[in-house]
Design a protein around this motif. Sequence first.
Motif, short mmCIF file in Angstrom:
data_model
loop_
_atom_site.label_atom_id
_atom_site.label_comp_id
_atom_site.label_asym_id
_atom_site.label_seq_id
_atom_site.Cartn_x
_atom_site.Cartn_y
_atom_site.Cartn_z
N VAL A 1 -6.70 3.71 -11.82
CA VAL A 1 -7.83 4.01 -10.94
C VAL A 1 -8.28 2.78 -10.16
O VAL A 1 -8.53 2.85 -8.96
CB VAL A 1 -9.01 4.57 -11.76
CG1 VAL A 1 -10.22 4.79 -10.87
CG2 VAL A 1 -8.60 5.88 -12.44
N THR B 1 -7.04 -0.20 -3.19
CA THR B 1 -6.20 0.19 -2.05
C THR B 1 -7.02 0.94 -1.01
O THR B 1 -6.91 0.67 0.19
CB THR B 1 -5.04 1.07 -2.52
OG1 THR B 1 -4.23 0.33 -3.43
CG2 THR B 1 -4.18 1.51 -1.35
N LEU B 2 -7.86 1.84 -1.48
CA LEU B 2 -8.71 2.59 -0.55
C LEU B 2 -9.62 1.65 0.23
O LEU B 2 -9.83 1.81 1.44
CB LEU B 2 -9.56 3.61 -1.33
CG LEU B 2 -8.83 4.91 -1.68
CD1 LEU B 2 -9.73 5.84 -2.48
CD2 LEU B 2 -8.36 5.60 -0.40
N LEU C 1 -2.33 4.93 8.04
CA LEU C 1 -3.43 4.67 7.10
C LEU C 1 -4.08 5.97 6.65
O LEU C 1 -4.43 6.12 5.47
CB LEU C 1 -4.48 3.77 7.76
CG LEU C 1 -4.11 2.29 7.90
CD1 LEU C 1 -5.28 1.49 8.46
CD2 LEU C 1 -3.68 1.71 6.56
N GLN D 1 1.14 3.19 -7.82
CA GLN D 1 -0.29 3.01 -8.02
C GLN D 1 -0.69 3.69 -9.32
O GLN D 1 -1.10 4.84 -9.34
CB GLN D 1 -1.07 3.65 -6.87
CG GLN D 1 -0.60 3.25 -5.50
CD GLN D 1 -1.23 1.97 -5.03
OE1 GLN D 1 -0.79 0.88 -5.40
NE2 GLN D 1 -2.26 2.09 -4.24
N SER D 2 -0.63 2.96 -10.38
CA SER D 2 -0.82 3.59 -11.67
C SER D 2 -2.28 3.88 -12.00
O SER D 2 -2.64 5.01 -12.32
CB SER D 2 -0.20 2.71 -12.77
OG SER D 2 -0.36 1.35 -12.44
N GLU E 1 -4.01 11.16 -5.67
CA GLU E 1 -3.67 10.53 -6.96
C GLU E 1 -4.91 10.26 -7.78
O GLU E 1 -4.92 10.43 -9.00
CB GLU E 1 -2.91 9.22 -6.71
CG GLU E 1 -1.50 9.46 -6.16
CD GLU E 1 -0.67 8.19 -6.19
OE1 GLU E 1 -0.67 7.52 -7.25
OE2 GLU E 1 -0.04 7.85 -5.16
N LEU E 2 -5.94 9.83 -7.10
CA LEU E 2 -7.20 9.56 -7.82
C LEU E 2 -7.74 10.82 -8.48
O LEU E 2 -8.16 10.82 -9.63
CB LEU E 2 -8.24 9.00 -6.84
CG LEU E 2 -8.50 7.50 -6.89
CD1 LEU E 2 -9.57 7.11 -5.90
CD2 LEU E 2 -8.88 7.07 -8.30
N ILE F 1 -7.60 -0.09 2.80
CA ILE F 1 -7.36 0.82 3.91
C ILE F 1 -8.55 0.83 4.86
O ILE F 1 -8.41 0.80 6.08
CB ILE F 1 -7.07 2.24 3.39
CG1 ILE F 1 -5.70 2.28 2.69
CG2 ILE F 1 -7.11 3.27 4.52
CD1 ILE F 1 -5.34 3.63 2.10
N CYS G 1 -3.72 8.45 -1.65
CA CYS G 1 -4.53 7.77 -2.66
C CYS G 1 -5.53 8.72 -3.28
O CYS G 1 -5.70 8.78 -4.51
CB CYS G 1 -5.27 6.60 -2.04
SG CYS G 1 -4.37 5.05 -2.06
N LEU H 1 -6.04 1.98 -7.27
CA LEU H 1 -6.17 2.96 -6.19
C LEU H 1 -7.44 2.73 -5.40
O LEU H 1 -7.45 2.83 -4.17
CB LEU H 1 -6.18 4.38 -6.78
CG LEU H 1 -4.80 4.90 -7.19
CD1 LEU H 1 -4.92 6.18 -8.00
CD2 LEU H 1 -3.95 5.14 -5.95
N GLU H 2 -8.50 2.38 -6.09
CA GLU H 2 -9.76 2.16 -5.38
C GLU H 2 -9.70 0.90 -4.53
O GLU H 2 -10.24 0.86 -3.42
CB GLU H 2 -10.92 2.09 -6.39
CG GLU H 2 -11.41 3.49 -6.76
CD GLU H 2 -12.41 3.47 -7.91
OE1 GLU H 2 -12.58 2.39 -8.53
OE2 GLU H 2 -12.99 4.53 -8.19
N MET I 1 0.81 -1.21 0.00
CA MET I 1 0.00 0.00 0.00
C MET I 1 0.85 1.26 0.00
O MET I 1 0.49 2.25 -0.63
CB MET I 1 -0.87 0.03 1.24
CG MET I 1 -2.21 -0.64 1.10
SD MET I 1 -3.16 -0.19 2.53
CE MET I 1 -2.15 1.14 3.21
N LEU J 1 -5.82 11.69 -11.54
CA LEU J 1 -6.20 10.85 -12.68
C LEU J 1 -7.53 11.31 -13.27
O LEU J 1 -7.70 11.36 -14.49
CB LEU J 1 -6.29 9.38 -12.24
CG LEU J 1 -4.96 8.69 -11.97
CD1 LEU J 1 -5.17 7.24 -11.58
CD2 LEU J 1 -4.05 8.78 -13.21
#
Lengths: 141, 141
Positions: free
Chosen positions: A87, A93-94, B118, A84-85, B128-129, A97, B125, A90-91, A79, B132
């Motif tokens: 979307v 990962t969220l 966290l 984190q390329s 970054e989102l 979390i 995150c 990233l989601e 994490m 994007l």
Amino acid sequence: MVLATMLKEKTTYSISELAQEFDVTTRTIRHYEDMQLLLPARQGQKRIYSLADRTKLKLIVRGKRIGLSLQESGELLNMYEPGQSNVDQLERTLEYIGTSRQKLSQQLRDISTMLDDLDEAEAGCKVELKALHDIADQHSH
Amino acid sequence: MVLATMLKEKTTYSISELAQEFDVTTRTIRHYEDMQLLLPARQGQKRIYSLADRTKLKLIVRGKRIGLSLQESGELLNMYEPGQSNVDQLERTLEYIGTSRQKLSQQLRDISTMLDDLDEAEAGCKVELKALHDIADQHSH
DNA sequence: AATATAACTTACGTTAACGTAAACTGCAAT
DNA sequence: ATTGCAGTTTACGTTAACGTAAGTTATATT
């Protein structure tokens, strides 16, 4: 020169230095590497650990203290990696979390009640101890 | 009669009832008995669990969540047992309470820093989102 | 009476997280 | 030159905490 080593932040570590610092064996650290949690640089065949490696190890050890498996610590480490390329990633990962936070919050509650239980137990012990001492006093008199 | 079972506090449990309630298998519960953490009454060869047994199991499960070993949970259970006859025993119990508290406090700190980490990770995150998404918006225009 | 269900015992299997031992390498000091 | 570390690899061993299977028993239901 001694001053320099004392003042300058150290940026690389040997395996035994880290083992000492975190109170684990070198075998353990190598095991974490086998499990892909660490990937130190090499100088010949010797492992050279960076500050980032040290931080990862610190997180793993901390994780162990609260009962995380190496897998779980590994996922946490991932994490924190920047790569984190997209979307989707990233989601996910969220989401991870979020569930992590829930688990940790549950642990917080568990620990709090345990601490409360300990308080009670301690109080009970002290009462009993006092009772025993009172009896002893009475007999010595 | 249904009302009675609904209103009256239940005082005994079957192994599968407890298994359901605490989301473990019956095998697990029997294992805890093998490890001397539980010692339910018997009705013939069937295990009958009391409210006290249930409480113990709850503590064990809670212990597992924060990474305690069965041994450690067992020692905690012993602490809560009343049979503390002599001064020596009581003092050792008090000492154990102290070290337990220290361990739990350390865990509290560990969890707090992890929760903070966290938070940071989540913020990162989201940034970054958003980046994007902004790019996507720009292209759709 | 037969069948299903929930319990039981016994015992071998499995996974994670290392421990431990053996044999090798490279460098440093005596 | 050799002795001694600190590090390395390979590989088998160990412990905790159950999983899984096989065969048995008791109770309740059809």
